[in-house]
Design a protein around this motif. Sequence first.
Motif, mmCIF file in Angstrom:
data_model
loop_
_atom_site.group_PDB
_atom_site.id
_atom_site.type_symbol
_atom_site.label_atom_id
_atom_site.label_comp_id
_atom_site.label_asym_id
_atom_site.label_seq_id
_atom_site.Cartn_x
_atom_site.Cartn_y
_atom_site.Cartn_z
ATOM 1 N N GLU A 130 55.018 13.119 26.908
ATOM 2 C CA GLU A 130 56.274 12.625 26.332
ATOM 3 C C GLU A 130 56.042 12.083 24.927
ATOM 4 O O GLU A 130 56.850 12.332 24.019
ATOM 5 C CB GLU A 130 56.881 11.545 27.235
ATOM 6 N N ALA A 131 54.962 11.353 24.735
ATOM 7 C CA ALA A 131 54.660 10.796 23.416
ATOM 8 C C ALA A 131 54.364 11.902 22.399
ATOM 9 O O ALA A 131 54.784 11.824 21.247
ATOM 10 C CB ALA A 131 53.467 9.836 23.502
ATOM 11 N N LEU A 132 53.656 12.941 22.821
ATOM 12 C CA LEU A 132 53.273 14.000 21.901
ATOM 13 C C LEU A 132 54.367 15.034 21.657
ATOM 14 O O LEU A 132 54.408 15.669 20.606
ATOM 15 C CB LEU A 132 51.997 14.700 22.395
ATOM 16 N N GLU B 137 34.266 21.148 36.262
ATOM 17 C CA GLU B 137 35.121 19.953 36.127
ATOM 18 C C GLU B 137 36.346 20.261 35.267
ATOM 19 O O GLU B 137 37.452 19.795 35.558
ATOM 20 C CB GLU B 137 34.332 18.779 35.544
ATOM 21 N N LEU B 138 36.152 21.042 34.215
ATOM 22 C CA LEU B 138 37.283 21.431 33.366
ATOM 23 C C LEU B 138 38.268 22.311 34.130
ATOM 24 O O LEU B 138 39.484 22.147 34.002
ATOM 25 C CB LEU B 138 36.788 22.170 32.121
ATOM 26 N N GLU B 139 37.767 23.232 34.930
ATOM 27 C CA GLU B 139 38.646 24.091 35.734
ATOM 28 C C GLU B 139 39.459 23.260 36.725
ATOM 29 O O GLU B 139 40.661 23.488 36.892
ATOM 30 C CB GLU B 139 37.830 25.165 36.450
ATOM 31 N N LYS B 140 38.807 22.281 37.361
ATOM 32 C CA LYS B 140 39.541 21.400 38.279
ATOM 33 C C LYS B 140 40.609 20.609 37.537
ATOM 34 O O LYS B 140 41.726 20.454 38.026
ATOM 35 C CB LYS B 140 38.570 20.439 39.001
ATOM 36 N N LEU B 141 40.268 20.106 36.361
ATOM 37 C CA LEU B 141 41.232 19.360 35.549
ATOM 38 C C LEU B 141 42.432 20.235 35.194
ATOM 39 O O LEU B 141 43.586 19.807 35.346
ATOM 40 C CB LEU B 141 40.566 18.848 34.267
ATOM 41 N N MET B 142 42.187 21.450 34.756
ATOM 42 C CA MET B 142 43.286 22.328 34.357
ATOM 43 C C MET B 142 44.170 22.702 35.551
ATOM 44 O O MET B 142 45.394 22.781 35.416
ATOM 45 C CB MET B 142 42.762 23.584 33.655
ATOM 46 N N ARG B 143 43.571 22.914 36.712
ATOM 47 C CA ARG B 143 44.372 23.190 37.918
ATOM 48 C C ARG B 143 45.258 21.988 38.255
ATOM 49 O O ARG B 143 46.419 22.141 38.634
ATOM 50 C CB ARG B 143 43.472 23.543 39.105
ATOM 51 N N LYS B 144 44.701 20.785 38.106
ATOM 52 C CA LYS B 144 45.468 19.567 38.372
ATOM 53 C C LYS B 144 46.630 19.464 37.391
ATOM 54 O O LYS B 144 47.768 19.174 37.782
ATOM 55 C CB LYS B 144 44.557 18.342 38.253
ATOM 56 N N ILE B 145 46.373 19.709 36.119
ATOM 57 C CA ILE B 145 47.433 19.667 35.110
ATOM 58 C C ILE B 145 48.508 20.704 35.420
ATOM 59 O O ILE B 145 49.697 20.415 35.352
ATOM 60 C CB ILE B 145 46.840 19.860 33.698
ATOM 61 N N ARG C 114 48.923 11.474 37.278
ATOM 62 C CA ARG C 114 50.043 12.311 36.876
ATOM 63 C C ARG C 114 50.988 11.545 35.954
ATOM 64 O O ARG C 114 51.408 12.058 34.919
ATOM 65 C CB ARG C 114 50.793 12.784 38.120
ATOM 66 N N LYS C 115 51.310 10.332 36.319
ATOM 67 C CA LYS C 115 52.237 9.526 35.524
ATOM 68 C C LYS C 115 51.695 9.297 34.118
ATOM 69 O O LYS C 115 52.434 9.427 33.128
ATOM 70 C CB LYS C 115 52.510 8.191 36.221
ATOM 71 N N ARG C 116 50.416 8.966 33.994
ATOM 72 C CA ARG C 116 49.833 8.732 32.668
ATOM 73 C C ARG C 116 49.820 10.022 31.849
ATOM 74 O O ARG C 116 50.085 10.005 30.651
ATOM 75 C CB ARG C 116 48.429 8.149 32.794
ATOM 76 N N PHE C 117 49.512 11.154 32.500
ATOM 77 C CA PHE C 117 49.514 12.425 31.780
ATOM 78 C C PHE C 117 50.927 12.751 31.288
ATOM 79 O O PHE C 117 51.112 13.189 30.158
ATOM 80 C CB PHE C 117 48.964 13.554 32.654
ATOM 81 N N GLU C 118 51.928 12.529 32.134
ATOM 82 C CA GLU C 118 53.309 12.781 31.715
ATOM 83 C C GLU C 118 53.702 11.889 30.550
ATOM 84 O O GLU C 118 54.388 12.330 29.626
ATOM 85 C CB GLU C 118 54.254 12.576 32.899
#
Length: 146
Positions: free
Chosen positions: A142-144, A32-40, A134-138
């Motif tokens: 931006e905040a960080l 699951e972590l690998e899938k998350l990192m690929r998505k990021i 994607r939008k929430r991650f972006e």
Amino acid sequence: MATLVEYIRNRQRERDALKGDPAEIKEHWVQELEKLMRKIDKWLEPAKVEGLKVTPESLHIGEERLEFYDAPARTIQFGPRTVTVEPHARITLGGYGLVHIKGNLGTFFLVFSEAEGWQVCGERDWANRQPLTRKRFERVLEALLG
């Protein structure tokens, strides 16, 4: 918003999943972590052209029930600012998997559950987790990054 019965069923599935073989739980978590990192990585690809630097990392994590394992992580840099995406633990209070997104300006959390997938929330906003998009991650980056 789930009904109380749906909530209870989802939490029971989470608890039942943690009763399984620790090696299988650990393998599933790392997948699951690998899938998350690929998505990021995919989401951030267009920003790399503009100067964003994304570095794959690996963390050695120890958890009492799962023992030690290597988990994928990311370091994201833009100019002097750095944000890290670091797995914290698979077995946490409530049975969730937890990833920290940390920068100089704060911390956000990615919370994983089998029933709800990945969700994002702020340090003081645990109750208002939202599905990770994607939008929430972006917005988090931006905040960080300031």
